[in-house]
Motif scaffolding. Sequence first.
Motif, PDB file in Angstrom:
ATOM      1  N   ILE A 171       0.853  -1.187   0.000  1.00  0.00           N
ATOM      2  CA  ILE A 171       0.000   0.000   0.000  1.00  0.00           C
ATOM      3  C   ILE A 171       0.887   1.233   0.000  1.00  0.00           C
ATOM      4  O   ILE A 171       1.889   1.280   0.705  1.00  0.00           O
ATOM      5  CB  ILE A 171      -0.879   0.021   1.278  1.00  0.00           C
ATOM      6  N   MET A 172       0.506   2.227  -0.814  1.00  0.00           N
ATOM      7  CA  MET A 172       1.230   3.502  -0.787  1.00  0.00           C
ATOM      8  C   MET A 172       0.266   4.622  -0.398  1.00  0.00           C
ATOM      9  O   MET A 172      -0.802   4.776  -0.989  1.00  0.00           O
ATOM     10  CB  MET A 172       1.819   3.802  -2.170  1.00  0.00           C
ATOM     11  N   LEU A 173       0.673   5.399   0.590  1.00  0.00           N
ATOM     12  CA  LEU A 173      -0.114   6.544   1.036  1.00  0.00           C
ATOM     13  C   LEU A 173       0.613   7.816   0.613  1.00  0.00           C
ATOM     14  O   LEU A 173       1.835   7.916   0.766  1.00  0.00           O
ATOM     15  CB  LEU A 173      -0.244   6.521   2.564  1.00  0.00           C
ATOM     16  N   PHE A 174      -0.113   8.757   0.061  1.00  0.00           N
ATOM     17  CA  PHE A 174       0.482  10.013  -0.396  1.00  0.00           C
ATOM     18  C   PHE A 174      -0.253  11.161   0.280  1.00  0.00           C
ATOM     19  O   PHE A 174      -1.470  11.265   0.153  1.00  0.00           O
ATOM     20  CB  PHE A 174       0.311  10.171  -1.914  1.00  0.00           C
ATOM     21  N   ASP A 175       0.494  12.000   0.994  1.00  0.00           N
ATOM     22  CA  ASP A 175      -0.140  13.155   1.636  1.00  0.00           C
ATOM     23  C   ASP A 175       0.258  14.430   0.891  1.00  0.00           C
ATOM     24  O   ASP A 175       1.334  14.960   1.102  1.00  0.00           O
ATOM     25  CB  ASP A 175       0.264  13.236   3.112  1.00  0.00           C
ATOM     26  N   GLU A 176      -0.611  14.884   0.031  1.00  0.00           N
ATOM     27  CA  GLU A 176      -0.369  16.078  -0.791  1.00  0.00           C
ATOM     28  C   GLU A 176       1.022  16.054  -1.430  1.00  0.00           C
ATOM     29  O   GLU A 176       1.832  16.970  -1.223  1.00  0.00           O
ATOM     30  CB  GLU A 176      -0.555  17.341   0.060  1.00  0.00           C
ATOM     31  N   PRO A 177       1.288  15.027  -2.223  1.00  0.00           N
ATOM     32  CA  PRO A 177       2.646  14.836  -2.741  1.00  0.00           C
ATOM     33  C   PRO A 177       3.110  15.926  -3.707  1.00  0.00           C
ATOM     34  O   PRO A 177       4.306  16.069  -3.931  1.00  0.00           O
ATOM     35  CB  PRO A 177       2.557  13.490  -3.482  1.00  0.00           C
ATOM     36  N   THR A 178       2.178  16.711  -4.252  1.00  0.00           N
ATOM     37  CA  THR A 178       2.595  17.725  -5.228  1.00  0.00           C
ATOM     38  C   THR A 178       2.373  19.153  -4.722  1.00  0.00           C
ATOM     39  O   THR A 178       2.634  20.108  -5.448  1.00  0.00           O
ATOM     40  CB  THR A 178       1.839  17.541  -6.570  1.00  0.00           C
ATOM     41  N   SER A 179       1.909  19.290  -3.487  1.00  0.00           N
ATOM     42  CA  SER A 179       1.539  20.635  -3.012  1.00  0.00           C
ATOM     43  C   SER A 179       2.721  21.569  -2.835  1.00  0.00           C
ATOM     44  O   SER A 179       2.564  22.784  -2.875  1.00  0.00           O
ATOM     45  CB  SER A 179       0.780  20.543  -1.694  1.00  0.00           C
ATOM     46  N   ALA A 180       3.919  21.012  -2.602  1.00  0.00           N
ATOM     47  CA  ALA A 180       5.083  21.875  -2.380  1.00  0.00           C
ATOM     48  C   ALA A 180       5.846  22.147  -3.680  1.00  0.00           C
ATOM     49  O   ALA A 180       6.905  22.757  -3.651  1.00  0.00           O
ATOM     50  CB  ALA A 180       6.013  21.236  -1.356  1.00  0.00           C
ATOM     51  N   LEU A 181       5.307  21.676  -4.793  1.00  0.00           N
ATOM     52  CA  LEU A 181       6.065  21.750  -6.051  1.00  0.00           C
ATOM     53  C   LEU A 181       5.663  22.951  -6.905  1.00  0.00           C
ATOM     54  O   LEU A 181       4.505  23.379  -6.893  1.00  0.00           O
ATOM     55  CB  LEU A 181       5.834  20.485  -6.875  1.00  0.00           C
ATOM     56  N   ASP A 182       6.634  23.443  -7.659  1.00  0.00           N
ATOM     57  CA  ASP A 182       6.311  24.436  -8.684  1.00  0.00           C
ATOM     58  C   ASP A 182       5.358  23.780  -9.680  1.00  0.00           C
ATOM     59  O   ASP A 182       5.497  22.590  -9.974  1.00  0.00           O
ATOM     60  CB  ASP A 182       7.578  24.867  -9.439  1.00  0.00           C
ATOM     61  N   PRO A 183       4.422  24.585 -10.219  1.00  0.00           N
ATOM     62  CA  PRO A 183       3.409  24.001 -11.110  1.00  0.00           C
ATOM     63  C   PRO A 183       3.986  23.136 -12.230  1.00  0.00           C
ATOM     64  O   PRO A 183       3.426  22.086 -12.550  1.00  0.00           O
ATOM     65  CB  PRO A 183       2.690  25.227 -11.670  1.00  0.00           C
ATOM     66  N   GLU A 184       5.135  23.544 -12.789  1.00  0.00           N
ATOM     67  CA  GLU A 184       5.649  22.756 -13.932  1.00  0.00           C
ATOM     68  C   GLU A 184       6.271  21.431 -13.496  1.00  0.00           C
ATOM     69  O   GLU A 184       6.584  20.596 -14.338  1.00  0.00           O
ATOM     70  CB  GLU A 184       6.603  23.595 -14.799  1.00  0.00           C
ATOM     71  N   LYS A 185       6.453  21.244 -12.187  1.00  0.00           N
ATOM     72  CA  LYS A 185       7.022  19.986 -11.704  1.00  0.00           C
ATOM     73  C   LYS A 185       5.945  18.992 -11.247  1.00  0.00           C
ATOM     74  O   LYS A 185       6.231  17.845 -10.950  1.00  0.00           O
ATOM     75  CB  LYS A 185       7.955  20.232 -10.513  1.00  0.00           C
ATOM     76  N   VAL A 186       4.720  19.484 -11.159  1.00  0.00           N
ATOM     77  CA  VAL A 186       3.633  18.628 -10.644  1.00  0.00           C
ATOM     78  C   VAL A 186       3.420  17.434 -11.558  1.00  0.00           C
ATOM     79  O   VAL A 186       3.299  16.297 -11.107  1.00  0.00           O
ATOM     80  CB  VAL A 186       2.327  19.457 -10.502  1.00  0.00           C
ATOM     81  N   GLY A 187       3.426  17.690 -12.867  1.00  0.00           N
ATOM     82  CA  GLY A 187       3.122  16.655 -13.849  1.00  0.00           C
ATOM     83  C   GLY A 187       4.053  15.458 -13.772  1.00  0.00           C
ATOM     84  O   GLY A 187       3.616  14.314 -13.893  1.00  0.00           O
ATOM     85  N   GLU A 188       5.359  15.722 -13.536  1.00  0.00           N
ATOM     86  CA  GLU A 188       6.323  14.610 -13.536  1.00  0.00           C
ATOM     87  C   GLU A 188       6.091  13.677 -12.341  1.00  0.00           C
ATOM     88  O   GLU A 188       6.312  12.473 -12.447  1.00  0.00           O
ATOM     89  CB  GLU A 188       7.755  15.148 -13.571  1.00  0.00           C
TER      90      GLU A 188
END
Length: 255
Positions: free
Chosen positions: A172-189
């Motif tokens: 099982i993998m749990l993700f807690d807002e994994p992209t919230s700290a990222l610049d918008p252009e890094k979210v996609g990767e």
Amino acid sequence: MSADGTIHARGIRKSFGPKLVLKDVDLDIASGEICCIIGPSGSGKSTLLRCVNGLETVDSGVLKVNGEDLGYYETETAFHALSKKEIAEQRTRIGMVFQQFNLFPNMTSRENIMAGPVLVKGADRKESAKRAQELLASVGLAGFGDYYPAQLSGGQQQRVAIARSLAMDPEIMLFDEPTSALDPEKVGEVLAVMKDLAKKGMTMVVVTHEMGFAREVSDSLLFMDEGVVVERGDARAVLADPKELRTKAFLDKVL
Ligand SMILES: Nc1ncnc2c1ncn2[C@@H]1O[C@H](COP(=O)(O)OP(=O)(O)OP(=O)(O)O)[C@@H](O)[C@H]1O
Ligand SMILES: [Mg+2]
């Protein structure tokens, strides 16, 4: 021990001091299911994930992860506490990825990924290094094994953090807002790596504000408010046609 990639919670409660943060929460996640959790700040999303991961203990209710109670086992006559070693072993089967990556700053990407297998599981160093290289490649970072976290972008650090969790072979993998700290252009990767994992059949619970990801990848969607699961259902159905007023009001704000 069994490890079936499921989560079942019945009536779980959690307080911090006088504040009741989870109020009789039920949760059912099937093996291979992708569930996104959304809700306003302070609604208890992180606390719920931390309970599922064993970082917090619940005050009452039943919580079974991978078919097991966390921290103890039950026989016909009694409850028995698991040893520290058994609890650590249980927790290796639940990966967690945080908003702030939490990589070890003094270790390279490769060393970060090897640390769990070598230090916790006593795995062979050479084998672990080889596996780390495969995992780096699988998150698109084949050439970055010798880089330290400070030399990587946020998106790259988060992908290393995902690889590090995967090195423990969690069910099982749990993700807690994994992209919230990222610049918008890094979210996609980062989302691309998560989509890949979802396709491979990993059970995933994802606290996120990325409604596009929820719509595209998630099986189920759960809306929490003030420690209560207000609504839960098929992700696309809830997003398109929420049944509860509170869900609708929240979605109107974020969509
Ligand atoms: N360790 C703690 N001690 C005291 N209170 C806590 C603790 N952890 C969480 N809380 C409180 O529990 C409530 C739920 O917090 P939680 O972090 O689970 O919310 P959340 O839904 O993840 O919010 P956010 O979207 O801002 O991350 C909040 O009121 C918070 O202040
Ligand atoms: Mg949170």
